[in-house]
Design an enzyme around this catalytic site. Structure first.
Site, mmCIF file in Angstrom:
data_model
loop_
_atom_site.group_PDB
_atom_site.id
_atom_site.type_symbol
_atom_site.label_atom_id
_atom_site.label_comp_id
_atom_site.label_asym_id
_atom_site.label_seq_id
_atom_site.Cartn_x
_atom_site.Cartn_y
_atom_site.Cartn_z
ATOM 1 N N ASP A 1 1.647 -12.906 -0.768
ATOM 2 C CA ASP A 1 0.333 -12.121 -0.792
ATOM 3 C C ASP A 1 -0.662 -13.198 -0.985
ATOM 4 O O ASP A 1 -2.000 -12.841 -0.628
ATOM 5 C CB ASP A 1 0.198 -11.058 -2.170
ATOM 6 C CG ASP A 1 0.450 -9.602 -2.035
ATOM 7 O OD1 ASP A 1 0.448 -9.370 -0.342
ATOM 8 O OD2 ASP A 1 0.808 -8.924 -2.577
ATOM 9 N N GLN B 1 3.301 -4.718 -6.182
ATOM 10 C CA GLN B 1 2.418 -3.787 -5.687
ATOM 11 C C GLN B 1 1.127 -3.418 -6.638
ATOM 12 O O GLN B 1 1.579 -3.213 -7.825
ATOM 13 C CB GLN B 1 2.790 -2.617 -4.942
ATOM 14 C CG GLN B 1 1.997 -1.572 -4.493
ATOM 15 C CD GLN B 1 1.396 -1.926 -3.100
ATOM 16 O OE1 GLN B 1 2.271 -2.408 -2.384
ATOM 17 N NE2 GLN B 1 0.278 -1.755 -3.166
ATOM 18 N N LYS C 1 6.088 -1.233 4.028
ATOM 19 C CA LYS C 1 6.166 -2.849 3.899
ATOM 20 C C LYS C 1 7.714 -3.011 4.194
ATOM 21 O O LYS C 1 8.401 -3.752 4.978
ATOM 22 C CB LYS C 1 5.910 -3.361 2.596
ATOM 23 C CG LYS C 1 4.152 -3.436 2.586
ATOM 24 C CD LYS C 1 3.634 -3.771 1.264
ATOM 25 C CE LYS C 1 2.217 -3.748 1.479
ATOM 26 N NZ LYS C 1 1.589 -4.053 0.097
#
Ligand code: NAD
Length: 295
Positions: free
Chosen positions: A120, A97, A53
């Site tokens: 997200d 994460q 990422k």
């Protein structure tokens, strides 16, 4: 005739080029999109996702703040860091994460991210907005799947879609997106799960099959209608003595056999995966543009 392979890498490159144009537009206004990436602990799979990422951010020109915390980090320390990024005008997106270590309450952490920086798309405010079709951050994997279908010329309107899997990050939001009254929706959607009585019967009806079960060979050729479009979200490690690290990645679909019946199919790796990261970049740029509107 074997199915056309839907190349996620290629579509991702095209979308990342479009994003570079938007990033250049922001730069003219003195703004650089910024993403805070937070990893707690040293799970190898999570580490490699986070690295990918951050690398993708760098490639398109997004600033990324790399925060790798020890596994013993407390929940309140993590909440403190999130609050700092919530207030930081250089940061437009915050990514924690998952999974988090057991002693940290995941729900409390995700809910602490300000919805305007929840790139997200997991915060209940964004989930709610998505369901009623309001402007929000769409979750990256489902949004990536929809982009892939639309950009490959697949007609969604009126299509019978069968999704296998009902998780909060893939199956449920995907079903919600595909039933929206919009050009990215208008499909008729069935969601199957572990309690579905006859999976094969449902899948056989589908014009578009989307597998997100997390189990190899969940979808076999006998279950797929001739000419169906097959999207494989699954990522599973299977032992392979001939591979360098002793395993290889496969999806949920019996690829070689299903390929002979489908009209289009995504490979694993190289299908949905690159699209997921691209949609994270997309949301971060979108967030920076929204912040710029308010300046
Ligand atoms: P999950 O384990 O949370 O959910 C799996 C779902 O599949 C569950 O709802 C379960 O009911 C259903 N299921 C499992 N086996 C089934 C079966 N035999 N028949 C019917 N339903 C079944 O998983 P998730 O987080 O949604 O992820 C699913 C898969 O997608 C995993 O392999 C994951 O690694 C992968 N994934 C890939 C990406 C990507 O970017 N490519 C992103 C997210 C998840």
């Amino acid at each position: 005739m074997a199915a056309k392979i839907l190349d996620g890498k290629q579509i991702a490159v095209q979308m990342r080029e479009e994003l570079k144009g938007r990033i250049a537009g922001l730069a003219q206004r003195g703004i650089r999109p910024g993403l805070a990436v937070i990893l707690v602990g040293d799970d190898p799979a999570s580490k490699s996702y986070v690295t990918a990422k951050e690398k993708a951010c760098e490639e398109v020109g997004i600033y990324s703040s790399d925060n790798r915390l020890v596994a013993a980090t407390t929940e309140s320390e993590l909440l403190g860091l999130i609050e700092r990024f919530n207030q930081d005008p250089k940061i437009h997106g915050i990514l924690v994460q998952l999974p988090l270590p057991k002693h940290i309450n995941e729900e409390r952490i995700l809910n602490a991210i300000c919805p305007e920086k929840d790139v997200d798309g997991f915060h209940p405010v964004n989930v709610g907005r998505m369901v009623i079709g309001q402007r929000c951050f769409l979750p990256c994997t489902p949004h990536g799947v929809v982009q892939m279908l639309v950009r490959s010329g697949v007609v969604l309107e009126g299509a019978e879609v069968v999704i296998v899997g009902r998780s909060n990050i893939v199956g449920k939001p995907l079903a919600n997106l595909l039933i929206q009254k919009s050009r990215f929706g208008n499909a008729t959607v069935t969601v199957c799960h572990t309690k579905t009585r006859n999976l094969a019967e449902h899948v056989r009806r589908a014009d578009i099959v989307i597998a997100a079960a997390g189990c190899p060979r969940t979808i076999t050729a006998d279950m797929v209608k001739e000419g169906a479009v097959v999207i494989d979200v699954g990522v599973n490690r299977v032992e392979d003595a001939s591979a360098k690290n002793g395993y290889r990645l496969v999806g949920d679909v019996d690829f070689e056999a299903v390929r002979q019946k489908a009209s289009m199919i995504t490979p694993v790796p190289g299908g949905v995966g690159p699209m997921t990261i691209t949609m994270l970049l997309y949301n971060t740029v979108e967030s920076a543009e929204r912040a710029a509107e308010f300046r």
